[in-house]
Motif scaffolding. Structure first.
Motif, PDB file in Angstrom:
ATOM      1  N   PRO A 113      42.654  36.568  38.034  1.00 64.19           N
ATOM      2  CA  PRO A 113      42.640  37.659  39.014  1.00 64.19           C
ATOM      3  C   PRO A 113      42.031  38.905  38.360  1.00 64.19           C
ATOM      4  N   ALA A 114      41.161  39.610  39.065  1.00 69.91           N
ATOM      5  CA  ALA A 114      40.559  40.827  38.499  1.00 69.91           C
ATOM      6  C   ALA A 114      41.660  41.879  38.293  1.00 69.91           C
ATOM      7  N   SER A 115      41.550  42.673  37.271  1.00 67.45           N
ATOM      8  CA  SER A 115      42.518  43.744  36.953  1.00 67.45           C
ATOM      9  C   SER A 115      43.953  43.228  36.894  1.00 67.45           C
ATOM     10  N   GLU A 116      44.136  42.025  36.385  1.00 68.49           N
ATOM     11  CA  GLU A 116      45.459  41.386  36.479  1.00 68.49           C
ATOM     12  C   GLU A 116      46.561  42.226  35.833  1.00 68.49           C
ATOM     13  N   ILE A 117      46.263  42.848  34.678  1.00 64.87           N
ATOM     14  CA  ILE A 117      47.336  43.584  33.987  1.00 64.87           C
ATOM     15  C   ILE A 117      47.778  44.814  34.772  1.00 64.87           C
ATOM     16  N   TYR A 118      46.997  45.221  35.769  1.00 67.97           N
ATOM     17  CA  TYR A 118      47.411  46.351  36.622  1.00 67.97           C
ATOM     18  C   TYR A 118      47.849  45.872  38.005  1.00 67.97           C
ATOM     19  N   GLY A 119      48.170  44.588  38.105  1.00 69.65           N
ATOM     20  CA  GLY A 119      48.657  44.073  39.383  1.00 69.65           C
ATOM     21  C   GLY A 119      47.563  43.483  40.253  1.00 69.65           C
ATOM     22  N   GLY A 120      46.335  43.398  39.705  1.00 72.26           N
ATOM     23  CA  GLY A 120      45.242  42.775  40.464  1.00 72.26           C
ATOM     24  C   GLY A 120      44.660  43.702  41.504  1.00 72.26           C
ATOM     25  N   ILE A 121      43.634  43.224  42.193  1.00 73.89           N
ATOM     26  CA  ILE A 121      43.029  43.975  43.301  1.00 73.89           C
ATOM     27  C   ILE A 121      42.538  42.946  44.303  1.00 73.89           C
TER      28      ILE A 121
END
Ligand code: ATP
Length: 527
Positions: A24-32
């Motif tokens: 998932p893109a930006s996974e460490i920030y909860g994804g987008i």
């Protein structure tokens, strides 16, 4: 596993994460929502598919096939910008018309594509209770039926209800509709047109006005049309010929879903093939059939792939009198028993060139010296015309997803429980070299073999070298990565000069001379 039982999408997605195909893109920030990144194996798989397309389409001109005119097919490449003058999108119709109907639920704050929602109402009860549910989804259908039964206070069966698209409802009917995820009536808003283009602002100015607004391209095709004249004037191509490009496109999809299938950022592989209007039919048939064969050859040859010719009600307005439009569709686990589009092949007539000619006031007509009446000297006088276009437009990410779904093969007999049956041409790892144990002189033989194979085949994909863990665990990892061949150096290599070849699909093991491994792999990879 038979084709009748869809594979588990959850298991496919779990493997993609576990082995580094897709994150998932930006996974460490909860994804987008609607954005996906490719990990090491996925990036290589995607590159292999893009390279196969580029080689077969651009470099080999339809893999060396003759066109319907008996001549070699001529295709030239292009690489145009994601951001263009906004007038491009006004001319193409995207600013005014690239819309999806959208409804919001005021209570749950969910947003839906109105054309993806179907409504059920009690039969013969016009203006009665209506309930909306997601199309093609048995679970939500049953849940909806239960909910509707409560409203009309009687047990309803499938036969007792009317179904209609939500977009057909009147405002009064919409007001008594129960949304898919609420219990109260009348929470859905009226469908509104939602433009799918991402807007941005160009230049070092804080004023975000219409003057400096621009769009991220929603398709790569328009970049080709606007350079038609440049390509004709600066190269030696002549109609019929095609221009091809691959690249990112962006659509602010109302409901991105089904893994990478409907993303907001995705990559396309598009060809615009320009021909004389009289020849459009034969070129349409040529492209449609060749593109179908291409997907089969790349590993989607089973019964999950179909070619679907569009009915007249589905055709774009400009294509009504055209040679045809068809989709190459794949039966994904989440569309089964239905299919989802991988590539569209459309006769776009002269619509796009004409639009750009009108809006830019630049002449797009082509002077064909091989046509027209004969002059006194017996030579054709030439003919001016706007070429017609056949457009094979494929989604690279959807191609990768179809290949992942097709390759995913559960096998309880294996340690991994599953293997990825990639066609060797697209497999991200082409071969692995393993010393059976990390001692007894085995790594000393294995490392040079790895280097030899990488020097020879590394431009096609990864050659893996691994000396850690048990051989069983290493084979299991390669099964999940879809590596077609493992070469193992063992005690017989030391005594006999042979290595074990392990075949991914059959699990057969055979011995071949260590000096013949390169040729063996070259033959299997077809190079
Ligand atoms: P759909 O009906 O599924 O939205 P479309 O008909 O709008 O697709 P085209 O405009 O014909 O799609 O785009 C050509 C190809 O680009 C499609 O066949 C598909 O493979 C790919 N594509 C389009 N939209 C997306 C998306 N949101 N995510 C991933 N791939 C896409």
């Amino acid at each position: 596993m038979s084709d009748a039982q869809p594979k588990s999408m959850d298991e496919i997605m779990a493997l993609c994460k576990r082995r580094g195909f897709v994150y998932p893109a930006s996974e460490i920030y909860g994804g987008i929502n609607g954005f996906w990144d490719y990990g090491p194996l996925g990036a290589q798989l995607k590159k292999n598919l893009r390279d196969a397309w580029w080689r077969d389409v651009v470099m080999m001109g339809c893999d060396g096939l003759d066109g319907p005119d008996g001549e070699a097919v001529e295709i030239v490449p292009l690489d145009s910008c994601i951001i263009q003058n906004p007038k491009v999108w006004e001319a193409s119709g995207h600013v005014g018309g690239f819309n999806d109907p959208m409804v919001d639920c005021r209570e749950s704050k969910s947003r839906y594509r109105a054309d993806h929602l179907m409504c059920m109402g009690k039969k013969g009860d016009k203006g009665g209770q209506i309930y909306a549910f997601i199309e093609n989804d048995d679970a939500s259908f049953d849940a909806a039926l239960k909910k509707l039964s409560k409203y009309v206070k009687q047990d309803l069966a499938k036969g007792d209800i009317d179904l209609c698209p939500l977009t057909d409802l009147s405002l009064e009917e919409l007001a008594i509709t129960v949304g898919p995820d609420t219990k109260t009536v009348g929470t859905l808003t009226e469908p509104r047109a939602f433009n799918l283009m991402f807007k941005t602002f160009v230049g070092a100015t804080s004023a975000q006005t219409d003057e400096n607004a621009a769009y991220l391209r929603p398709e790569t095709a328009q970049g080709i049309f606007i350079h038609f004249k440049n390509v004709v004037d600066t190269t030696r191509v002549s109609v019929p010929f095609g221009i091809a490009q691959t690249g990112k496109s962006f659509r602010n999809e109302v409901t991105p879903r089904n893994f990478t299938f409907r993303s907001r950022e995705f990559e396309q592989m598009e060809i615009e093939f320009f021909c004389h209007p009289d020849d459009a039919k034969q070129w349409y048939v040529f492209w449609r059939d060749w593109r179908m064969q291409w997907w089969k050859d790349i590993g989607l040859g089973g019964e999950n792939l179909i070619l679907r010719e569009h009915g007249s009600d589905e055709l774009a307005h400009y294509a009504k009198d055209g040679a045809g439009t068809s989709d190459i569709e794949y039966r994904f686990p989440f569309t089964a028993p239905g299919y989802g589009e991988l590539e569209g092949i459309a006769h776009r007539t002269d619509f796009d060139l004409r639009q750009h000619q009108e809006h830019s006031k630049k002449k797009m007509e082509y002077h064909d010296k091989t046509r027209g009446e004969l002059a006194k000297n017996g030579q054709p006088k030439g003919e001016w015309y706007l070429p017609h276009v056949i457009e094979p437009s494929a989604g690279l990410d959807r191609g990768v997803l179809a290949i992942l779904c097709e390759a995913f093969t559960p096998d309880p007999e294996r340690a991994s429980g599953v293997y990825m049956k990639f066609h060797p041409r697209v497999a991200p790892i082409k071969a692995a070299v393993f010393p059976l144990v990390k001692k007894d002189g085995m790594p000393e033989l294995a490392r040079p073999l790895f280097k030899e194979l990488r020097a020879r085949f590394g431009h096609l994909g990864t050659i893996e070298y691994d000396e850690k863990q048990s051989i069983g665990k290493r084979y299991a990892r390669m099964d999940e990565a879809g590596c077609p061949f493992c070469f193992t150096i063992d005690s017989e290599t030391l005594s006999e000069g042979t290595v074990t070849v392990r075949h991914r699909d059959t699990l057969d093991q055979e011995r071949i001379a260590i000096g013949g491994v390169g040729d063996f792999l070259g033959e299997k990879l077809g190079v």
